[in-house]
Design a protein around this motif. Structure first.
Motif, short mmCIF file in Angstrom:
data_model
loop_
_atom_site.label_atom_id
_atom_site.label_comp_id
_atom_site.label_asym_id
_atom_site.label_seq_id
_atom_site.Cartn_x
_atom_site.Cartn_y
_atom_site.Cartn_z
N LYS A 235 -3.34 -7.76 -1.48
CA LYS A 235 -3.39 -7.75 -0.01
C LYS A 235 -4.31 -8.85 0.51
CE LYS A 235 -3.75 -3.79 2.15
NZ LYS A 235 -4.32 -2.52 2.69
N ASP B 71 -4.73 -6.61 8.45
CA ASP B 71 -3.94 -6.88 7.25
C ASP B 71 -2.87 -7.92 7.57
OD1 ASP B 71 -5.44 -5.05 5.86
OD2 ASP B 71 -4.03 -3.41 6.19
N THR C 26 0.96 -7.85 2.31
CA THR C 26 0.82 -7.16 1.03
C THR C 26 1.94 -7.61 0.12
OG1 THR C 26 -0.19 -5.21 2.04
CG2 THR C 26 0.78 -4.93 -0.13
#
Length: 776
Positions: free
Chosen positions: A90, A109, A112
């Motif tokens: 990630k 984020d 991933t």
């Protein structure tokens, strides 16, 4: 030994600036620390930041939601700190203000990828990312799993890994300006109209240096190595992906490969990939081959592209700088710096070879300028190996060859006790008015581990004509501040001697190192450890190493002698090339002459030391291990004649036993073909006309002379020089009744990477030497 292994290891140093025209500067970096109570897999990785003001302490970056965060990368435009976490699957970021980071901060984020994330880079505007990962090779249907694998071509393995029919590929993603979240999932930079069956970066050693991204993310330049004939062909390509960007999309639309003007241009490929974006998607639109025979001669591989600048004023990156090897079929030819103008028309000169007549290969390089308010580079700053030292050179960037004079920036100072090699600056602050730049540099030596320091380069102008004045300002960060007082730093000296091949018309001087012992025993003369480097295209340099480190031998009382024979970098390209097809004669003779020269210089006359060169052992790994095996067939334990060695014991680590077997068992066939043959494409050991090339310098041919106590070290995961070579040498020694031991590392490859094993490696070798030198 153990103390050195437990030192914090510094990596990924970068500078992030805040607050405008007089910015606060912060050093961001990572350390990895191992303790003897932990397994190697449990080495502790930490990320820190430190305000560069001479007084601030380091602060660890702790994010509860990303407990294993590592590999920091700074976004200097948006003041963000990116990192990898979740088992390297990630990428996320957090804001960076210089204030204390709340561990409860919620990272944003970015992506991933369950296959893993390596070597990621961020565009200068902070909105595009590229990273490498692995995918299953779509063109291979053969099985490869934990139980078995089937192959129908080479390579079946590479260095320390069996081929699992996977490719290392480059992926691209674009982030939204508003919040930094991704527009969509990342895509691979590929297109159906060109050969996509290859690796970026090139395994096993390639990393982020093999690709670059323009400031605005519209172009990505990357090294590409086709898998076709990869065991025998060294020609790598450079692709440049041209990307058009919106907030919502990107994709690869097409890749074209225009015909060459002549069929001879087959080894230098520079492609441009056009990526178009709409409001909902992104893609690669085209890839065009820009190489033409009018610009580029057929050469070896090309690699390590850099865009001319990483600033908004040249956002799209119209010029790519890169390195290439002039000769075919080699992996260790000198690297020449060149540029490619992506905006050039077919009638214009797109390629400029910047230092092709320079006798030393360029290492890492950086581009910078000394023109106010512009990002167009005016200088290239690069590292070279020169006379056994890593040094910096500068070159004015110009279309006129006469103006591209190469200037010395840093050199080895004989008067300094610890002489640091300097890497390419991680940060440059220019002062045009005063004709100088302030640099932050990662530096180290063979006697002291890496640290970040600040230097001023004065007399730094567009018309540099002499050596640059370099002044050290301060240490910015030293992860081992007490090293120099905790460890007894030995005296280190260079020495030189005339090479046997030297003539009046072509004088040749060879170079070596002598490191004084720091342990002395009353009434005894210190023995000698003669270390032989691998490669053979490499060198003993003043650079840090946790195993082949003369500091460790000096601490045990050994005089450490290291010579750079033919094949070594740092003495001109002809000296490097001289090892090919001469493994057992020219470098052997130079090693012998270097040993005798050191003996004469340091045990006679005014510099006489209490050292015993008749009480010596030799040790080497890889090519150095080959050379120790070769010496075994020529060594005479007793005697003082200077026309041969008289070592009391020998140590071979992952060395070649049979140069014939190496052809059949090694991975990169271009290596033995280039090293043992005058014409690599017309030479094999199964051809009677060329078989002698593979036998004349093979240690196996001289087993009947083997007589010297010999320690053999080998790792089972070494697929470059497989463990069969070590076992063969040990078998020969045992069958001849020669005192010998075999140190086997089942989980190590061509190197000893686990800290506990490295301690065993060092202590076993020193114990072996102590036994036969009767030291301690």
């Amino acid at each position: 030994m153990e103390e050195v292994q437990q030192l914090p290891r510094l990596s990924s140093p970068q500078v992030l600036t805040l607050n405008g025209e007089t910015p606060d500067k912060y050093l961001i970096y990572q350390t990895s620390t191992w303790t003897n109570s932990a397994e190697d897999s449990a080495a502790v990785v930490k990320v820190f930041y430190k305000k560069i003001d001479g007084t601030s302490a380091e602060v660890q970056v702790v994010v509860t939601a990303a407990a294993d965060l590592n590999s920091p990368v700074v976004d200097d435009v948006n003041d963000r700190l990116f990192f990898v976490s979740a088992g390297n699957t990630k990428i996320s970021f957090i804001p960076f203000t210089g204030a204390a980071i709340d561990p409860a901060v919620v990272p944003v984020d970015v992506l991933t990828d369950a296959t893993g994330i390596q070597n990621y880079k961020i565009s200068g505007d902070g909105l595009s990312l590229i990273y490498s990962t692995e995918i299953q090779n779509p063109d291979v249907s053969l099985p490869a799993n934990d139980n078995y694998a089937i192959y129908d071509n080479l390579m079946v393995n590479h260095w320390g890994t069996w081929n699992s029919h996977k490719l290392s590929v480059l992926k691209y993603i674009r982030l939204k300006l508003a919040d930094g979240t991704p527009i969509k999932a990342p895509i691979r930079l590929e297109h159906e109209s060109v050969d996509n069956n290859g690796n970026t970066p090139v395994p096993p050693f390639g990393g982020a240096e093999m690709y670059d991204i323009s400031y605005d993310g519209t172009r990505v330049a990357f090294t590409f190595a086709p898998t076709k004939e990869e065991a025998t062909v060294t020609e790598w390509k450079i692709y440049v992906a041209l990307v058009t960007i919106s907030e919502t999309d990107f994709m690869v639309a097409s890749i074209t490969d225009p015909p060459q003007k002549e069929a001879t241009v087959t080894e230098w490929k520079i492609y441009v990939a056009l990526v178009t974006l709409s409001e909902t998607d992104f893609m690669v639109a085209s890839i065009t081959d820009l190489s033409t025979n009018t610009v580029v001669n057929a050469v070896g591989r090309t690699q390590n592209p850099r865009f001319a600048s990483n600033a908004a004023s040249d956002a799209s990156g119209t010029v790519v700088y890169f390195q290439y090897m002039p000769k075919k079929h080699l992996e260790s030819d000198k690297l020449v710096l060149a540029s490619f103008n992506l905006a050039a028309t077919p009638e214009q000169t797109a390629v400029v070879k910047l230092n092709d007549d320079y006798d030393f290969g360029t290492g890492d390089f950086i581009l910078h300028n000394m023109v106010k308010d512009t990002a167009v580079p005016t200088f290239a700053l690069f590292s070279i190996v020169f006379d056994g030292s890593v040094e910096l050179r500068a070159m004015k960037i110009s279309a006129t060859a006469a103006e591209r004079k190469i200037i010395e920036v840093s050199s080895f100072d004989e008067s300094a006790k610890t002489n640091f090699s300097k890497s390419i600056p991680i940060y440059i602050e220019k002062d045009v008015a005063n004709k100088k730049i302030i640099t932050y540099i990662l530096e180290s030596s063979d006697l002291q581990p890496p640290k970040v320091s600040s230097y001023t380069f004065s007399d730094w102008t567009l018309d540099i004509a002499a050596k640059v004045t370099v002044t050290k300002n301060a240490d910015i960060h030293d992860p081992n501040p007490t090293f120099a007082t905790t460890f007894n730093i030995p005296k280190e000296e260079k020495f030189h001697f005339e090479n046997k091949r030297s003539t009046k018309e072509n004088p040749i001087t060879s170079q070596g190192w002598v490191i004084h012992p720091t342990k002395v025993v009353a009434g005894k003369k210190n023995p000698v450890a003669y270390l032989i480097h691998g490669g053979p295209e490499g060198a003993w340099e003043n650079a840090w190493n946790t195993r082949w480190n003369p500091l460790l031998w000096a601490a045990k009382g050994y005089v450490t002698v290291m010579v750079n024979p033919e094949g070594s970098t740092g003495n001109g390209q002809d000296y490097v090339d001289a090892v090919r097809n001469h493994w057992g004669d020219w470098p052997y003779q130079t090693l012998l002459d270097g040993f005798n020269a050191a003996k004469k210089q340091f045990t006679e006359g005014e510099t006489k030391q209490n050292w015993d060169f008749t009480n010596a052992c030799a040790a080497g790994a890889s090519f150095g291990g080959y050379m120790v095996n070769w010496i075994q067939g020529k060594n005479k334990v007793e005697g003082t004649e200077e026309d041969q060695f008289h070592f009391k014991c020998l140590v071979t680590h992952d060395g070649v036993f049979s140069t014939v077997n190496m052809f059949y068992i090694t991975d990169e066939l271009w290596f033995p073909l280039a090293e043992y043959c005058d014409e690599p494409t017309k030479c094999t050991p199964f051809d009677g006309k060329t078989r002698e090339n593979f036998t004349k310098f093979s240690p196996e041919e001289y087993i009947s002379n083997w007589n010297t106590p010999h320690l053999v070290v080998h790792g089972s995961q070494d697929l470059r020089i497989p463990v069969s070579e070590g076992i063969s040498a040990f078998t020969a020694l045992q069958m001849r009744g020669v005192p010998s031991k075999f140190l086997h590392f089942p989980q190590e490859n061509h190197w000893v990477l686990k800290s506990k094993n490295a301690i065993t490696w060092q202590s076993t070798i020193v114990d072996w030497m102590n036994t036969y030198t009767e030291w301690n």
